[in-house]
Design an enzyme around this catalytic site. Structure first.
Site, PDB file in Angstrom:
ATOM      1  N   THR A 100      15.089  -3.777   8.732  1.00  0.00           N
ATOM      2  CA  THR A 100      14.503  -2.555   8.169  1.00  0.00           C
ATOM      3  C   THR A 100      15.535  -1.606   7.570  1.00  0.00           C
ATOM      4  OG1 THR A 100      14.605  -1.434  10.317  1.00  0.00           O
ATOM      5  CG2 THR A 100      12.578  -2.652   9.799  1.00  0.00           C
ATOM      6  N   LYS A 101      16.825  -1.988   7.550  1.00  0.00           N
ATOM      7  CA  LYS A 101      17.840  -1.092   7.011  1.00  0.00           C
ATOM      8  C   LYS A 101      18.998  -1.907   6.440  1.00  0.00           C
ATOM      9  CE  LYS A 101      20.539  -0.354  11.251  1.00  0.00           C
ATOM     10  NZ  LYS A 101      21.081   0.669  12.181  1.00  0.00           N
ATOM     11  N   HIS A 122       0.839  -1.201   0.000  1.00  0.00           N
ATOM     12  CA  HIS A 122       0.000   0.000   0.000  1.00  0.00           C
ATOM     13  C   HIS A 122       0.878   1.257   0.000  1.00  0.00           C
ATOM     14  CE1 HIS A 122      -3.143  -2.866   0.731  1.00  0.00           C
ATOM     15  NE2 HIS A 122      -2.502  -3.291   1.815  1.00  0.00           N
ATOM     16  N   LYS A 153      25.995  -9.145  17.839  1.00  0.00           N
ATOM     17  CA  LYS A 153      27.274  -9.828  18.032  1.00  0.00           C
ATOM     18  C   LYS A 153      28.093  -9.703  16.750  1.00  0.00           C
ATOM     19  CE  LYS A 153      29.241 -14.053  20.042  1.00  0.00           C
ATOM     20  NZ  LYS A 153      29.788 -13.326  21.201  1.00  0.00           N
TER      21      LYS A 153
END
Length: 241
Positions: free
Chosen positions: A193-194, A144, A212
């Site tokens: 998300t990145k 969307h 880690k």
């Protein structure tokens, strides 16, 4: 419509077979290339489903394993470019995606993953020697639209890049415009998300972050890995050259 499904055999032979029942190409100038060991066995397998709605899309799949086990929820690999007509928001309207590309390398296992592209000119690339658990979504789109206050769209999907030798854990979600670098692990239930440019890291959390550094991984379980490592070290000691 100039849609092509091309099966690539180990000896380099390419066979065009546009009647494979689990690959659906809707639109024109779409091409799927897949490495297979045996054409007959490939046509009977159950772990792969590809659906394309749009034009000029390319999917390249290397040597990939997609197990199916209903008892424990293994579903193999599903790839969607575009989407079939909706009966809710826009009845009868296709969601086409054009000029998209998916590249998947060799020696990869997908126990249960869905790759989804719906924005034009978007891409997903996955390197060699990766391992995907199940319940995994790799979506190079939000589906969307998000806009500014003038109605201009803001949330275009461009690319997802997953490097070589990456282990993606159960129920992981990978969003648009992201990167996971070589020799890394994404922990259970994480949401990426990145872009992560650093290799040899464990990513975990929502949103995922590096938890880690300086790690690597092996597909063997702990017991068999220790046996393998012991044997490898013994061979190296007895053959120092």
């Amino acid at each position: 419509m100039n849609n092509k499904i091309i099966l690539m055999l180990p000896d380099g032979t390419e066979i065009e077979n546009n009647s494979i029942k689990f690959i659906h190409l809707n639109g024109k100038n779409n091409t799927v290339r897949i490495k297979v060991d045996d054409v007959s066995a490939f046509e009977k397998q159950k772990g792969l489903l590809i659906a394309v709605f749009g034009e000029n899309n390319i999917i390249n799949i290397g040597k990939v394993f997609y197990p199916v086990n209903d008892t424990i929820g293994l579903t193999g690999l599903t790839i969607n470019i575009g989407n079939p007509p909706e009966d809710t928001i826009d009845p009868g309207v296709n969601r086409y995606a054009n000029n998209c590309k998916i590249d998947i390398g060799d020696n990869i296992i997908f126990c249960g993953a869905r790759l989804f592209l719906q924005d034009d000119n978007s891409s997903i690339s996955i390197g060699d020697d990766c391992m995907f658990s199940w319940g995994i979504d790799v979506w190079c789109t939000d589906v969307h639209t998000i806009t500014d206050l003038e109605g201009n769209p803001l949330n275009f999907g461009k690319s997802i890049e997953i490097g070589n030798h990456v282990w993606v854990g159960k129920d992981v979600k990978v969003g648009k415009n992201t990167k996971i670098s070589d020799d890394s692990i994404v922990g259970w239930g994480s949401i990426v998300t990145k872009k992560f440019e650093q290799s040899n890291v464990i990513l975990a959390g929502n949103p995922a972050k590096i938890v880690k550094e300086n790690i690597n991984w092996n597909f063997r379980d702990l017991q068999n890995y220790q046996i393998y490592r012991q044997n490898f070290c013994s061979q190296k000691t007895s053959n120092p050259d």
